[in-house]
Design a protein around this motif. Structure first.
Motif, PDB file in Angstrom:
ATOM      1  N   CYS A 112      51.917  89.800  -7.380  1.00 49.52           N
ATOM      2  CA  CYS A 112      51.659  88.522  -6.815  1.00 49.52           C
ATOM      3  C   CYS A 112      51.000  87.559  -7.915  1.00 49.52           C
ATOM      4  CB  CYS A 112      50.844  88.862  -5.366  1.00 49.52           C
ATOM      5  SG  CYS A 112      51.348  89.979  -4.368  1.00 49.52           S
ATOM      6  N   GLU A 113      51.669  86.347  -7.503  1.00 51.55           N
ATOM      7  CA  GLU A 113      51.071  85.407  -8.516  1.00 51.55           C
ATOM      8  C   GLU A 113      50.791  83.871  -7.631  1.00 51.55           C
ATOM      9  OE1 GLU A 113      53.408  85.198 -12.194  1.00 51.55           O
ATOM     10  OE2 GLU A 113      54.629  86.142 -11.039  1.00 51.55           O
ATOM     11  N   LEU A 114      49.679  83.333  -8.083  1.00 53.46           N
ATOM     12  CA  LEU A 114      49.277  82.080  -7.351  1.00 53.46           C
ATOM     13  C   LEU A 114      50.392  80.903  -7.378  1.00 53.46           C
ATOM     14  CD1 LEU A 114      45.420  81.393  -8.426  1.00 53.46           C
ATOM     15  CD2 LEU A 114      46.638  82.866  -6.289  1.00 53.46           C
ATOM     16  N   LYS A 115      50.958  80.431  -6.599  1.00 50.46           N
ATOM     17  CA  LYS A 115      52.063  79.478  -6.942  1.00 50.46           C
ATOM     18  C   LYS A 115      51.514  78.022  -7.202  1.00 50.46           C
ATOM     19  CE  LYS A 115      56.197  77.784  -4.311  1.00 50.46           C
ATOM     20  NZ  LYS A 115      55.982  76.463  -4.745  1.00 50.46           N
ATOM     21  N   ILE A 116      51.456  77.639  -8.587  1.00 49.60           N
ATOM     22  CA  ILE A 116      50.864  76.619  -8.839  1.00 49.60           C
ATOM     23  C   ILE A 116      51.815  75.441  -8.578  1.00 49.60           C
ATOM     24  CG2 ILE A 116      50.111  75.252 -10.910  1.00 49.60           C
ATOM     25  CD1 ILE A 116      48.770  78.287 -10.258  1.00 49.60           C
ATOM     26  N   ASP A 117      50.838  74.271  -8.043  1.00 45.42           N
ATOM     27  CA  ASP A 117      51.644  73.192  -7.413  1.00 45.42           C
ATOM     28  C   ASP A 117      51.942  72.134  -8.556  1.00 45.42           C
ATOM     29  OD1 ASP A 117      52.669  71.704  -5.776  1.00 45.42           O
ATOM     30  OD2 ASP A 117      50.972  70.799  -4.607  1.00 45.42           O
ATOM     31  N   GLY A 118      52.865  72.156  -9.375  1.00 45.43           N
ATOM     32  CA  GLY A 118      53.119  71.488 -10.489  1.00 45.43           C
ATOM     33  C   GLY A 118      54.532  71.143 -10.650  1.00 45.43           C
ATOM     34  N   ASN A 195      48.742  62.868  -5.376  1.00 47.69           N
ATOM     35  CA  ASN A 195      48.710  64.175  -5.505  1.00 47.69           C
ATOM     36  C   ASN A 195      48.848  64.591  -6.908  1.00 47.69           C
ATOM     37  OD1 ASN A 195      51.358  65.345  -5.736  1.00 47.69           O
ATOM     38  ND2 ASN A 195      51.407  65.132  -3.318  1.00 47.69           N
ATOM     39  N   PRO A 196      47.942  65.875  -7.386  1.00 46.74           N
ATOM     40  CA  PRO A 196      48.155  66.289  -8.756  1.00 46.74           C
ATOM     41  C   PRO A 196      49.671  66.506  -9.246  1.00 46.74           C
ATOM     42  CG  PRO A 196      46.173  67.182  -7.620  1.00 46.74           C
ATOM     43  CD  PRO A 196      46.999  66.477  -6.624  1.00 46.74           C
ATOM     44  N   ARG A 197      50.560  67.166  -8.053  1.00 43.70           N
ATOM     45  CA  ARG A 197      51.848  67.523  -8.567  1.00 43.70           C
ATOM     46  C   ARG A 197      52.726  66.164  -8.889  1.00 43.70           C
ATOM     47  NH1 ARG A 197      53.489  69.442  -4.148  1.00 43.70           N
ATOM     48  NH2 ARG A 197      54.423  67.413  -3.246  1.00 43.70           N
ATOM     49  N   ASN A 198      52.542  65.138  -8.207  1.00 45.60           N
ATOM     50  CA  ASN A 198      53.275  63.750  -8.569  1.00 45.60           C
ATOM     51  C   ASN A 198      52.758  63.275  -9.675  1.00 45.60           C
ATOM     52  OD1 ASN A 198      54.383  64.053  -6.181  1.00 45.60           O
ATOM     53  ND2 ASN A 198      53.678  62.351  -5.009  1.00 45.60           N
ATOM     54  N   ALA A 199      51.312  63.331 -10.081  1.00 44.56           N
ATOM     55  CA  ALA A 199      50.755  63.038 -11.285  1.00 44.56           C
ATOM     56  C   ALA A 199      51.465  63.870 -12.545  1.00 44.56           C
ATOM     57  CB  ALA A 199      49.449  63.005 -11.088  1.00 44.56           C
ATOM     58  N   ALA A 200      51.317  65.052 -12.558  1.00 45.69           N
ATOM     59  CA  ALA A 200      51.910  65.788 -13.392  1.00 45.69           C
ATOM     60  C   ALA A 200      53.281  65.611 -13.748  1.00 45.69           C
ATOM     61  CB  ALA A 200      51.805  67.274 -13.158  1.00 45.69           C
ATOM     62  N   ALA A 201      54.156  65.464 -12.723  1.00 43.54           N
ATOM     63  CA  ALA A 201      55.506  65.088 -12.900  1.00 43.54           C
ATOM     64  C   ALA A 201      55.780  63.557 -13.618  1.00 43.54           C
ATOM     65  CB  ALA A 201      56.208  64.887 -11.490  1.00 43.54           C
ATOM     66  N   GLY A 202      54.905  62.773 -13.008  1.00 46.16           N
ATOM     67  CA  GLY A 202      55.013  61.477 -13.631  1.00 46.16           C
ATOM     68  C   GLY A 202      54.666  61.256 -15.081  1.00 46.16           C
ATOM     69  N   SER A 203      53.530  62.155 -15.491  1.00 48.55           N
ATOM     70  CA  SER A 203      53.067  62.082 -16.675  1.00 48.55           C
ATOM     71  C   SER A 203      54.186  62.907 -17.955  1.00 48.55           C
ATOM     72  CB  SER A 203      51.809  62.770 -16.854  1.00 48.55           C
ATOM     73  OG  SER A 203      50.843  62.321 -15.974  1.00 48.55           O
ATOM     74  N   LEU A 204      54.779  63.925 -17.132  1.00 48.59           N
ATOM     75  CA  LEU A 204      55.744  64.374 -18.144  1.00 48.59           C
ATOM     76  C   LEU A 204      57.193  63.705 -18.371  1.00 48.59           C
ATOM     77  CD1 LEU A 204      55.405  68.260 -17.355  1.00 48.59           C
ATOM     78  CD2 LEU A 204      54.617  66.813 -19.504  1.00 48.59           C
ATOM     79  N   ARG A 205      57.257  62.594 -17.481  1.00 45.59           N
ATOM     80  CA  ARG A 205      58.510  61.741 -17.680  1.00 45.59           C
ATOM     81  C   ARG A 205      58.328  60.440 -18.107  1.00 45.59           C
ATOM     82  NH1 ARG A 205      61.814  60.411 -14.394  1.00 45.59           N
ATOM     83  NH2 ARG A 205      63.804  61.014 -15.583  1.00 45.59           N
ATOM     84  N   GLN A 206      57.123  60.206 -18.887  1.00 45.14           N
ATOM     85  CA  GLN A 206      56.739  59.110 -19.765  1.00 45.14           C
ATOM     86  C   GLN A 206      57.546  59.186 -21.077  1.00 45.14           C
ATOM     87  OE1 GLN A 206      54.903  56.596 -18.570  1.00 45.14           O
ATOM     88  NE2 GLN A 206      54.400  57.406 -16.776  1.00 45.14           N
ATOM     89  N   LEU A 207      58.242  57.801 -21.342  1.00 43.76           N
ATOM     90  CA  LEU A 207      59.088  57.851 -22.580  1.00 43.76           C
ATOM     91  C   LEU A 207      57.862  57.856 -23.696  1.00 43.76           C
ATOM     92  CD1 LEU A 207      62.008  55.806 -21.516  1.00 43.76           C
ATOM     93  CD2 LEU A 207      62.022  58.026 -22.071  1.00 43.76           C
TER      94      LEU A 207
END
Length: 668
Positions: A112-118, A195-207
């Protein structure tokens, strides 16, 4: 300082920075003050600037971000990144356990593992060096975000062993980083992240990788793409091996001997969840044994050996201010509740789907009502019920219109359907939604052509159908609001790349009624070209497994339209590929192999072939590889330590081969 002395000093500083970084970001146990780390980093940057020939791909200085990118390149995953099936309650978990034990035997343990929201990511290492990182994308093709991932300090740029492997994990934004980011954006008058998930996704899709570097992202690794070299035989061993290599894994994991232990673990985290420094949206449960994972196999979308338990949705009360109508690409009229903004599961919710008129009547929803709202699976907002006892008498009944809100054509309710539908093929809303669908990720996947740009192009009458996308010019795009030279160059490049997509992407993008992504691939494999599919009869179509009468009628009707014929012709002229590029399944008629038309089950450990290799070679010869033994099974291939599947095959009198016999037949 000469070159030799500089190299010696640089290596010394890098070694210290790597050690301090590992202690701080992975072990969460720093041994030196931040000021000491920063001082060493500045010293390294100065030396590497003075001696650029000494800068290496695994230097800690890369963490600060490098050259701005022009475009994210596409990456095809060597092993598909499948999504997980969901469980929402205890019974779902027990059903999962029952299915697993029926197929793999009673001796099953779970991790069992925590499902990280990212954001799910894949990292590839060659001889211990981090060489590529990618997003999940559609599971088969993602985007190369290596430069941004290198800015995450918990991702090792070089492993402790010179191994080549692919690992998977979840990049996320800690709560503290999220709060700091939104505070800074608020001060600058910028739109806040939901939310943090959207922020993480937006950060990693910066050129610009410097932006990603500034946002203090983190990562947890949860799986290995291949384990042969390490001798790992279980998922829990694999996680320990990741720790050994220097990766950051989540230490809250637990190995459970029974499903009761799993349920106890899940229930414990429902209460403890808010106290974590990062967001989680559930628990992932995986079969521990890798051999049992192989035996259980996968469906087209998800592994049979894992499931994601989603936490119960948070419910809140708000006011339903109004009901808005939208027209979908198939003409369905969908009512949407406009709500007084309210926070639900970490996101501000202002809209919720009401699905159709029958649901509004069933729940007795009125404009002005106090309503209970939740996010189904923590994702989709929905109105659960109405607080009728709080009505003031000012609430207003809602009535669905008789005519389309976009084109004013009369609405109809087709037999057997609950939805009202606009059947005007020239309805602007349907055309616009069809264009948005065509460029979406699962269809033609054209980066830069999102909903806003499509709507703008449609409003300016620059596109009227999907073929017009391939006629867009640089001058037309530059004239649009917020479209600069670089954005236009990237968009035109993405449009050009999409011309080379395999046929199934185009078929799904065309939006033929009842044809989803899976059916599109089945059709593309069976007919191989658009030309052959376009002249297929209903009988030709229903002869294909998974294609029924309703879908066949819809396909025939689509290709009989003069508008459809003209559209295909325009796409051909534009250079859009009309052929299937994947492997074509071998039909029984085409193969005289012993496997043709037979259902085969693989069990136990094979010595000379991997399970996937055996499966691919059998299917290439017309066989169908199934995950469990039944009366419909024709043949079982039993490797070393074959378990319950072999026993069941023997009980049913099914033919059993060993690997040696399999290889003889495969090589004929």
């Amino acid at each position: 300082m000469d070159l030799q002395l500089a190299e010696q000093k640089i290596n010394e500083i890098r070694s210290l920075l790597n050690q301090y970084g590992y202690e701080y970001y992975v072990l969460d146990h720093p041994t030196v003050p931040d000021a000491e780390y920063d001082k060493l980093m500045q010293e390294l940057l100065v030396l590497e600037e003075k001696f650029p020939e000494l800068k290496t791909p695994d230097s800690p200085s890369i963490r600060v971000g490098g050259t701005v990118l022009d475009l994210f390149e596409k990456v095809e995953h060597r092993t598909p990144m499948l999504s997980l099936g969901n469980a929402f309650n205890e019974q779902d978990l027990r059903d999962f356990d029952r299915r697993v034990r029926q197929a793999a035997g009673e001796a099953v343990s779970y991790v069992c593992e925590l499902k990280i929201d990212g954001l799910a990511v894949s990292l590839r290492y060659e001889e211990g060096l981090f060489v590529q990182g990618a997003t999940r994308g559609d599971g088969t093709i993602g985007e190369d975000i290596t430069a941004n991932l290198k800015t995450i300090k918990s991702i090792p740029l070089r492993l402790r062993e010179n191994v080549s492997l692919e690992v998977r994990g979840e990049a996320y934004m800690p709560k503290r980083s999220f709060e700091a980011l939104n505070k800074a954006r608020e001060e600058r008058g910028e739109e806040l992240f939901a939310n943090p998930r959207n922020a993480a996704a937006g950060s990693l899709r910066q050129l610009d990788p410097k932006i990603a570097a500034s946002r203090k992202l983190d990562v947890f690794l949860y799986g290995i793409g291949n384990t042969g070299a390490s001798g790992v035989i279980s998922h829990s061993e694999g996680l320990n091996y990741l720790d050994h290599l220097g990766f950051k894994t989540n230490k809250e994991r637990k190995t459970c001997a029974t499903i009761d232990d799993v349920i106890s673990y899940v229930n414990g985290w429902v209460e403890k969840r808010p106290h974590l420094p990062y967001e989680i949206d559930g628990i992932v449960i995986k079969v521990d044994s890798l051999q049992q994972q192989e035996e259980l196999g996968t469906t087209a979308k998800s592994p049979r050996w894992a499931i994601a338990y989603k936490f119960p949705a948070e419910e809140v009360i708000t006011t339903l201010l109004d009901i808005e109508l939208s027209v979908g690409r198939t003409g369905v009229i969908t009512p949407t509740a406009l709500l007084e903004p309210v926070k639900v599961a970490g996101t501000t919710v202002q809209r919720a789907s009401l699905h159709n008129e029958d649901l509004i009547r069933e729940k007795d929803i009125k404009i002005g009502d106090k309503v209970v709202v939740k996010k189904a699976g923590d994702i989709i907002p929905e109105v659960v019920n109405v607080l009728a006892d709080q009505r003031t008498g000012k609430e207003v009944d809602f009535h669905m219109p008789t005519h389309c809100p976009e084109c004013e054509s009369e609405l109809v309710r087709l037999e057997g359907e609950v939805a009202l539908r606009c059947i005007n093929p020239k309805c602007p809303a349907q055309i616009r939604e069809g264009l948005i669908h065509f460029v979406s990720r699962d269809a033609m996947n054209i980066d830069g052509l999102g909903e806003k740009v499509i709507s703008q192009l449609f409003a300016e009458k620059l596109i009227g159908d999907v073929a017009d996308i391939y006629k867009l010019t640089r001058e037309q795009l530059l004239a649009l609001e917020r479209m600069g030279e670089k954005s236009v160059t990237n968009l035109l490049k993405a449009i050009e790349i999409s011309k080379g997509n395999s046929l199934e992407k185009l078929l799904f993008g065309l939006g033929i009624r009842h044809v989803g992504a899976k059916a599109a691939k089945t059709l593309a494999q069976a007919f191989t070209t658009m030309e052959k599919l376009a002249v297929a009869t209903k009988e030709d179509l229903i002869a294909i497994n998974e294609i029924g009468d309703k879908m066949a009628d819809s396909i025939v009707a689509f290709f009989e339209q003069e508008e459809a014929k003209a559209l295909i012709k325009e796409l051909v002229t534009a250079g859009v590929n009309m052929e299937y590029k994947g492997a074509k399944p071998v039909t029984n008629a085409e193969s005289n192999s012993i496997f043709a038309g037979k259902t085969v089950v693989l069990t136990g450990k094979l010595e000379q072939l991997s399970r996937n290799e055996a499966k691919e070679r059998i299917e290439a010869l017309g066989g169908n590889v199934a995950g469990s033994v039944s009366k419909k099974t024709h043949l079982v291939i039993a490797g070393e330590d074959a378990g319950s599947k072999l026993t069941k095959a023997q009980e049913l009198g099914i033919e059993v081969w060993d690997e040696e016999k399999l290889l003889v037949e495969l090589n004929k």
